[in-house]
Structure formats: structure tokens, C-alpha cells
Design a protein around this motif. Structure first.
Motif, PDB file in Angstrom:
ATOM      1  N   ASP A   1      16.736  91.154  55.868  1.00 34.25           N
ATOM      2  CA  ASP A   1      17.850  90.669  56.831  1.00 34.25           C
ATOM      3  C   ASP A   1      19.227  90.944  56.166  1.00 34.25           C
TER       4      ASP A   1
ATOM      5  N   TYR B   1      21.751  91.831  57.487  1.00 34.35           N
ATOM      6  CA  TYR B   1      22.923  91.438  58.267  1.00 34.35           C
ATOM      7  C   TYR B   1      22.971  89.895  58.099  1.00 34.35           C
ATOM      8  N   GLY B   2      22.250  89.068  57.153  1.00 29.35           N
ATOM      9  CA  GLY B   2      22.536  87.763  57.024  1.00 29.35           C
ATOM     10  C   GLY B   2      24.079  87.354  56.632  1.00 29.35           C
TER      11      GLY B   2
ATOM     12  N   GLY C   1      20.399  89.094  51.727  1.00 37.38           N
ATOM     13  CA  GLY C   1      19.065  88.970  52.425  1.00 37.38           C
ATOM     14  C   GLY C   1      18.293  87.945  51.749  1.00 37.38           C
TER      15      GLY C   1
END
Length: 220
Positions: free
Chosen positions: A38, A40-41, A85
Motif C-alpha cells: 500500500d 498510498y498509505g 507501506g
């Protein structure tokens, strides 16, 4: 697998990087990578850190945060890249070469383990720097006192496994190319207060350490 880069290629990329820095002197970006992790965390983390820096340490960082892919030459437009991430990371040979060229050309990468990223990123960094190792950054390094004093090194923001926080780096001829913050989860401390409900003093420690990183990159 090809690890070497010709001097001509590096000189060309360095020239492009200098041009990019002239146009985007204090721009930052989130690094998007493959592997399913992730990337985009912590969506509010970097915007909050940038605002804190501009308000408190006299930086002039663009508060519009872009996303760039590790394979793209667009990374050369940003002197500071942030990566985070919880899980898997994968760099292709092309990704690794592009990132290596970026770092050797003057760029800086901060990787913040959001918990669970460490075994994957350490393996992939061997593709980027097969002849270099992550080493512990000494507590006397300027990154720990660039704007605020952290005599004990990296602060602990979230417990997770209860291990001591580590600031690890990759150096080239004395220059810190890459910072890997592990067992700290410093990015969580940059997020909006209601995301993790951290005490204000904990958030402030995280933001101050983040400001040190930014100042080290943009001012030193």
C-alpha cells in the motif's frame, strides 16, 4: 542483471536533475511502487509534514504533493521522495536502475516502514545497491539536529513489536542517499490527529523529526 551505469549516462541524468531542481527547488513526491504493497498509505502524512515545515522552519516546500512511479524519469523533478507501506515491494531491473541513477544524481529517498515492509524493501534495495548495505545512522549525524535536537536518535511513535526504533541509511562517499526509518512508524505521527489518536506530544516529536529530515535535504 545490469548494475553499472556509464559516466556519460550519469552526467546526462545529473544535468537533467539540476534542471529539475531549478524548476522545482522544494517539491516533494510520494513514490509509487509495484508488488501489491500500500504505497498510498498515510495520505495526510506528507501534506501535514510539509505544512509544519513551512510554518516552523522557514522552508518553502510546495504543499501540492505529487505521486510518481519508481520507473518514471519524473522522479528527477523531485529532490525528495517519500515511500511507505505495510507489505510487499517489488523493483524490476528498470525500476532499480532508475532509482539508483536518481540517488547517485543528487536525489534523496525516505522510506518509512508503516509496519511489515522491512523484509521486502531490504531485499529490493539489494537490486538498487548490490554493493552497499543499510547501516545504522549515528546519533551524531546532522539529520538528528538539523532543526530540532534528537540526541537519542529516531523517536518511537508506535510500539508495534516493541523494538527500538532504527534510522538506517545508505551512504555514498559520505553523502546520505537514502533514509529507512524502521520500528518508529514516524509517518503515522504526521497524519491528521483523529487517524491514530496519538497524544499531541507524540505527534509533535514525529513532526519535528520529519522537519529535521526535510531541512537536511533542502537546506544542508
Amino acid at each position: 542483471m545490469r548494475f553499472s551505469t556509464s559516466k556519460k549516462t550519469l552526467l546526462t541524468l545529473s544535468a537533467c536533475f539540476i534542471i529539475g531542481l531549478t524548476l522545482n527547488a522544494q517539491d516533494v513526491a510520494v513514490l509509487k511502487y509495484n508488488g501489491g504493497g500500500d504505497w498510498y498509505g498515510n495520505p495526510t502524512a506528507l501534506p501535514n509534514l510539509v505544512k509544519f515545515c513551512n510554518d516552523n522552519i522557514n522552508t518553502n516546500i510546495n504543499e501540492s504533493i505529487e505521486t510518481v512511479e519508481v520507473s518514471s524519469t519524473d522522479i528527477f523533478q523531485y529532490p525528495f521522495l517519500h515511500m511507505t507501506g505495510h507489505g510487499n515491494v517489488f523493483f524490476s531491473d528498470e525500476d532499480a536502475e532508475n532509482l539508483r541513477n536518481y540517488l547517485f544524481s543528487g536525489g534523496f529517498l525516505h522510506i518509512d516502514d508503516n509496519y511489515g515492509m522491512e523484509p521486502y524493501i531490504t531485499k529490493e534495495l539489494k537490486k538498487v545497491f548490490p554493493n552497499k548495505e543499510l547501516v545504522e545512522i549515528p546519533k551524531t549525524h546532522p539529520i538528528f539536529n538539523a532543526a530540532y535536537e534528537f540526541p537519542n536518535g529516531l523517536p518511537k511513535i508506535h510500539e508495534h513489536d516493541g523494538k527500538a526504533p532504527q534510522a538506517l541509511g545508505i551512504f555514498d562517499e559520505g553523502r546520505l542517499l537514502l533514509l529507512f526509518t524502521f520500528e518508529s512508524d514516524i509517518g503515522d505521527g504526521w497524519e491528521d490527529p483523529e487517524v491514530h489518536n496519538d497524544p499531541e506530544d507524540v505527534r509533535l516529536k514525529a513532526l519535528k523529526m520529519g522537519a529535521n529530515i526535510m531541512k537536511y535535504v533542502f537546506v544542508n
